[in-house]
Write a protein that holds these residues in place. Structure first.
Motif, PDB file in Angstrom:
ATOM      1  N   THR A   1       0.822  -1.442   0.084  1.00 46.68           N
ATOM      2  CA  THR A   1      -0.075  -0.019  -0.051  1.00 46.68           C
ATOM      3  C   THR A   1       0.914   1.240  -0.168  1.00 46.68           C
ATOM      4  OG1 THR A   1      -0.155  -0.087   2.238  1.00 46.68           O
ATOM      5  CG2 THR A   1      -1.927  -1.281   1.233  1.00 46.68           C
ATOM      6  N   GLN A   2       2.191   1.133   0.263  1.00 46.73           N
ATOM      7  CA  GLN A   2       3.185   2.179   0.475  1.00 46.73           C
ATOM      8  C   GLN A   2       4.443   1.933  -0.115  1.00 46.73           C
ATOM      9  OE1 GLN A   2       2.645   5.259   3.340  1.00 46.73           O
ATOM     10  NE2 GLN A   2       1.112   4.261   4.545  1.00 46.73           N
ATOM     11  N   THR A   3       5.356   2.736  -0.255  1.00 46.81           N
ATOM     12  CA  THR A   3       6.752   2.246  -0.791  1.00 46.81           C
ATOM     13  C   THR A   3       7.512   1.610   0.361  1.00 46.81           C
ATOM     14  OG1 THR A   3       7.571   4.326  -0.079  1.00 46.81           O
ATOM     15  CG2 THR A   3       6.841   4.292  -2.118  1.00 46.81           C
ATOM     16  N   ASN A   4       7.125   1.684   1.657  1.00 46.74           N
ATOM     17  CA  ASN A   4       7.760   1.137   2.632  1.00 46.74           C
ATOM     18  C   ASN A   4       7.452  -0.311   3.045  1.00 46.74           C
ATOM     19  OD1 ASN A   4       5.846   1.715   4.151  1.00 46.74           O
ATOM     20  ND2 ASN A   4       6.923   2.737   5.733  1.00 46.74           N
ATOM     21  N   ASN A   5       6.224  -0.893   2.263  1.00 45.33           N
ATOM     22  CA  ASN A   5       5.437  -2.242   2.761  1.00 45.33           C
ATOM     23  C   ASN A   5       5.588  -3.190   1.501  1.00 45.33           C
ATOM     24  OD1 ASN A   5       3.271  -1.089   1.335  1.00 45.33           O
ATOM     25  ND2 ASN A   5       2.354  -0.653   3.495  1.00 45.33           N
ATOM     26  N   ALA A   6       6.260  -2.962   0.613  1.00 39.21           N
ATOM     27  CA  ALA A   6       6.082  -3.887  -0.517  1.00 39.21           C
ATOM     28  C   ALA A   6       6.440  -5.310  -0.274  1.00 39.21           C
ATOM     29  CB  ALA A   6       7.172  -3.474  -1.650  1.00 39.21           C
ATOM     30  N   LEU A   7       5.616  -6.161  -0.672  1.00 39.30           N
ATOM     31  CA  LEU A   7       5.620  -7.621  -0.858  1.00 39.30           C
ATOM     32  C   LEU A   7       6.020  -8.101  -2.393  1.00 39.30           C
ATOM     33  CD1 LEU A   7       5.683 -10.637  -0.066  1.00 39.30           C
ATOM     34  CD2 LEU A   7       3.103 -10.424   0.131  1.00 39.30           C
ATOM     35  N   SER A   8       5.268  -7.289  -3.201  1.00 41.00           N
ATOM     36  CA  SER A   8       5.236  -7.735  -4.570  1.00 41.00           C
ATOM     37  C   SER A   8       6.738  -7.453  -5.076  1.00 41.00           C
ATOM     38  CB  SER A   8       4.300  -6.849  -5.519  1.00 41.00           C
ATOM     39  OG  SER A   8       4.598  -6.966  -6.919  1.00 41.00           O
ATOM     40  N   GLY A   9       7.527  -8.145  -5.931  1.00 38.31           N
ATOM     41  CA  GLY A   9       8.634  -8.061  -6.256  1.00 38.31           C
ATOM     42  C   GLY A   9       9.912  -8.317  -5.363  1.00 38.31           C
ATOM     43  N   THR A  10       9.637  -8.872  -4.031  1.00 37.10           N
ATOM     44  CA  THR A  10      10.756  -9.084  -3.100  1.00 37.10           C
ATOM     45  C   THR A  10      11.146 -10.548  -3.304  1.00 37.10           C
ATOM     46  OG1 THR A  10       8.983  -9.566  -1.419  1.00 37.10           O
ATOM     47  CG2 THR A  10       9.552  -7.219  -1.255  1.00 37.10           C
ATOM     48  N   SER A  11      10.514 -11.270  -3.909  1.00 35.87           N
ATOM     49  CA  SER A  11      10.835 -12.708  -4.094  1.00 35.87           C
ATOM     50  C   SER A  11      10.708 -13.508  -2.645  1.00 35.87           C
ATOM     51  CB  SER A  11      12.389 -12.971  -4.632  1.00 35.87           C
ATOM     52  OG  SER A  11      12.615 -12.523  -5.929  1.00 35.87           O
ATOM     53  N   ALA A  12       9.615 -13.127  -1.967  1.00 34.88           N
ATOM     54  CA  ALA A  12       9.564 -13.571  -0.629  1.00 34.88           C
ATOM     55  C   ALA A  12       8.800 -14.928  -0.742  1.00 34.88           C
ATOM     56  CB  ALA A  12       8.315 -12.665   0.016  1.00 34.88           C
ATOM     57  N   THR A  13       9.352 -16.024   0.282  1.00 29.60           N
ATOM     58  CA  THR A  13       8.672 -17.410   0.308  1.00 29.60           C
ATOM     59  C   THR A  13       7.050 -16.882   1.075  1.00 29.60           C
ATOM     60  OG1 THR A  13      10.342 -18.274   0.657  1.00 29.60           O
ATOM     61  CG2 THR A  13       8.802 -19.269   1.470  1.00 29.60           C
ATOM     62  N   LEU A  14       6.140 -17.477   0.305  1.00 26.71           N
ATOM     63  CA  LEU A  14       4.752 -16.928   0.677  1.00 26.71           C
ATOM     64  C   LEU A  14       3.888 -18.457   0.865  1.00 26.71           C
ATOM     65  CD1 LEU A  14       2.330 -14.331  -0.452  1.00 26.71           C
ATOM     66  CD2 LEU A  14       1.501 -16.757  -0.568  1.00 26.71           C
ATOM     67  N   MET A  15       3.228 -18.449   2.185  1.00 27.14           N
ATOM     68  CA  MET A  15       2.164 -19.724   2.313  1.00 27.14           C
ATOM     69  C   MET A  15       0.812 -19.218   2.468  1.00 27.14           C
ATOM     70  SD  MET A  15       5.562 -20.380   3.206  1.00 27.14           S
ATOM     71  CE  MET A  15       5.643 -19.663   4.939  1.00 27.14           C
ATOM     72  N   LYS A  16      -0.213 -19.794   1.719  1.00 27.32           N
ATOM     73  CA  LYS A  16      -1.302 -19.546   2.206  1.00 27.32           C
ATOM     74  C   LYS A  16      -1.839 -20.268   3.415  1.00 27.32           C
ATOM     75  CE  LYS A  16      -2.901 -17.552  -1.506  1.00 27.32           C
ATOM     76  NZ  LYS A  16      -2.986 -15.823  -1.348  1.00 27.32           N
ATOM     77  N   THR A  17      -2.575 -19.812   4.342  1.00 22.78           N
ATOM     78  CA  THR A  17      -2.982 -20.240   5.575  1.00 22.78           C
ATOM     79  C   THR A  17      -4.471 -20.423   5.748  1.00 22.78           C
ATOM     80  OG1 THR A  17      -3.208 -18.448   7.000  1.00 22.78           O
ATOM     81  CG2 THR A  17      -0.919 -19.143   6.476  1.00 22.78           C
ATOM     82  N   ASN A  18      -4.773 -21.160   7.009  1.00 21.54           N
ATOM     83  CA  ASN A  18      -6.230 -21.066   7.425  1.00 21.54           C
ATOM     84  C   ASN A  18      -6.335 -19.879   8.366  1.00 21.54           C
ATOM     85  OD1 ASN A  18      -5.134 -21.728   9.991  1.00 21.54           O
ATOM     86  ND2 ASN A  18      -5.969 -23.827  10.073  1.00 21.54           N
ATOM     87  N   LEU A  19      -7.513 -19.778   8.921  1.00 21.67           N
ATOM     88  CA  LEU A  19      -7.893 -18.268   9.736  1.00 21.67           C
ATOM     89  C   LEU A  19      -6.971 -18.316  10.990  1.00 21.67           C
ATOM     90  CD1 LEU A  19     -11.644 -18.081   9.067  1.00 21.67           C
ATOM     91  CD2 LEU A  19      -9.778 -16.487   8.603  1.00 21.67           C
ATOM     92  N   ASN A  20      -6.317 -19.475  11.309  1.00 19.06           N
ATOM     93  CA  ASN A  20      -5.484 -19.499  12.521  1.00 19.06           C
ATOM     94  C   ASN A  20      -4.036 -18.920  12.056  1.00 19.06           C
ATOM     95  OD1 ASN A  20      -7.442 -20.385  14.294  1.00 19.06           O
ATOM     96  ND2 ASN A  20      -6.647 -22.558  13.596  1.00 19.06           N
TER      97      ASN A  20
END
Length: 437
Positions: free
Chosen positions: A292-311
């Protein structure tokens, strides 16, 4: 959604763990209450090795420490996080401002320090004695019908019982207006907790909890969800007379991030790395919003991502065993996982290898692909005796789940995408992600 559960352990001071990830929630709808099973409370570490350990042929390859640097504190969507000498190791703390509800956090405000950042629970819980009387008197007691509302929160070593109030809550430049919060140990609540809530000892003071409160900012918007809308659920909401009651979503203890005017789709906890022999303190940054801002990017970071349940749970494998209750939990002071190949202190449960050992867990279904996540475990008795407060390699034995507690966070940016929202880099929540360099 699930309640919070904690483990309180004495090890030259308390070791507090927010043991998240229990239950079997849906990743698509908030319809099931999910309460984690509490683990037993470890005793004071004696440094005595358990005789039940088994051999392991796994090569002892130490993991390279993560090295990501926290974002600078300053913009309105950032707040400083500190780990210092609170008497409990690895407690990430922030300050929270609470004010008269409906005033945009501008009237009768008080700043409450030493509130635990807990990414495996949902909603703000403050000890009544930590709230100045002038501010507390300006809050609004929540009611269901004509009856005042109370809540029970179960812990591994006890239970918290308190009232529900609405307040404006400010975290740096972000404000959640008219937010339901849990006031623990409110002396005005003279009715004893219902019998089903009385598990262990009563936790009502800052000394009992080791902090002035708990800031639950995990992937769920609230702490119970549709189950509590549809009817009374044991160990959740009651009238102040102790009678179970249904509560609408808007009245439930709510993750404050979801109520921000902007930056409300998630958050990032970023901690600086600490010494492998422990550090006196640690610093980090809590950043609100994702993409949402320049200091909180996830897109383009090559982060490891996991979908989770609500917990916030996802699946991993460790030593050939599938762990469906795997989660990243800043409220846990150590890494909790099952490994009988590492010597264990028989009284406390701490791992006490003679020399530091390296291990790895496989994160199943990660994006872009399944990932091997390495970590190290040092001698818990030695670390506890050091007098230091921040450790990246402290572990305790716990069966049937893998809790990546606070040691995992050092040197990483760890993202939490909240259910019902989306980001460019993470897609629809709930999800977790991390960057290690």
């Amino acid at each position: 959604m699930r309640k919070i559960a904690w483990i309180i352990a004495a090890a030259l001071g308390l070791s507090l763990a927010g043991c998240g990830g229990g239950g079997g929630g849906s990743s698509n709808s908030n319809t099931t209450v999910n309460a984690p099973a509490g683990a037993s409370s470890p005793a004071t570490s004696s440094g005595t090795s358990s005789s039940s350990n088994t051999s392991n042929s796994t090569p002892n390859v130490l993991a390279v420490d993560a090295s990501a640097v926290p974002t600078a504190v300053g913009p309105g969507n950032t707040i400083a996080v500190t780990v210092t000498g609170t008497g409990i190791h690895n407690q990430p703390m922030v300050s929270v401002k609470i004010c008269t509800p409906g005033t945009n956090a501008s009237t009768n405000c008080s700043t409450i320090p030493n509130v635990i950042v807990d990414t495996a629970s949902f909603g703000l819980r403050l000890v009544r004695s930590a709230i100045p009387t002038t501010t507390f008197n300006a809050l609004q007691a929540e009611t269901v019908g004509s009856q005042a509302l109370a809540e029970c929160a179960l812990f591994g070593s006890g239970y918290a019982w308190g009232t529900v109030y609405t307040a404006d809550v400010a975290l740096s430049g972000e404000t959640a207006q008219n937010l339901p919060i849990h006031v623990i140990g409110d002396p005005a609540l003279t009715t004893a907790a219902p019998t089903e809530c009385q598990a262990g000892r009563l936790l009502a003071t800052t000394a009992d909890i080791g902090a002035n409160g708990i800031l639950g900012i995990g992937v769920s918007p609230n702490d119970c969800g549709s189950a509590c809308v549809n009817g009374a659920v044991s160990t959740f909401y009651y009238t102040t007379a102790g009678v179970g009651t249904a509560v609408p979503l808007a009245g439930q203890i709510t993750n404050p991030v979801t109520q921000f005017a902007q930056d409300n789709n998630g958050l990032i906890l970023e901690m600086a790395q600490v010494s492998d022999t422990g550090s006196a303190s640690a610093q980090g940054t809590l950043v609100f919003g994702i993409d949402t801002q320049t200091n909180n990017a996830l897109s383009g970071t090559s982060a490891t991502l996991m979908k989770t349940n609500l917990n916030g749970d996802f699946t991993s494998t460790y030593n050939g065993t599938t762990q469906t209750k795997t989660f990243f939990d800043s409220g846990s002071t150590v890494l909790f996982f099952p490994d009988l190949s590492i010597p264990i202190d028989s009284s406390s449960g701490y791992y006490i290898p003679t020399t530091t050992v390296g291990r790895s867990s496989t994160l199943v279904g990660a994006s872009p692909s399944t990932v091997s996540l390495g970590f190290n475990i040092a001698n818990g008795a030695t670390l506890n005796a050091s007098g230091k407060n921040a450790f990246n390699n402290l572990g305790i034995y716990l069966s049937k789940q893998f809790d990546f507690g606070m040691p995992f966070f050092y040197g990483r940016h760890v993202y939490y995408g909240i259910s019902g929202t989306a980001s460019t880099g993470g897609g629809a929540g709930p999800y977790v992600a991390y960057v290690s360099n």
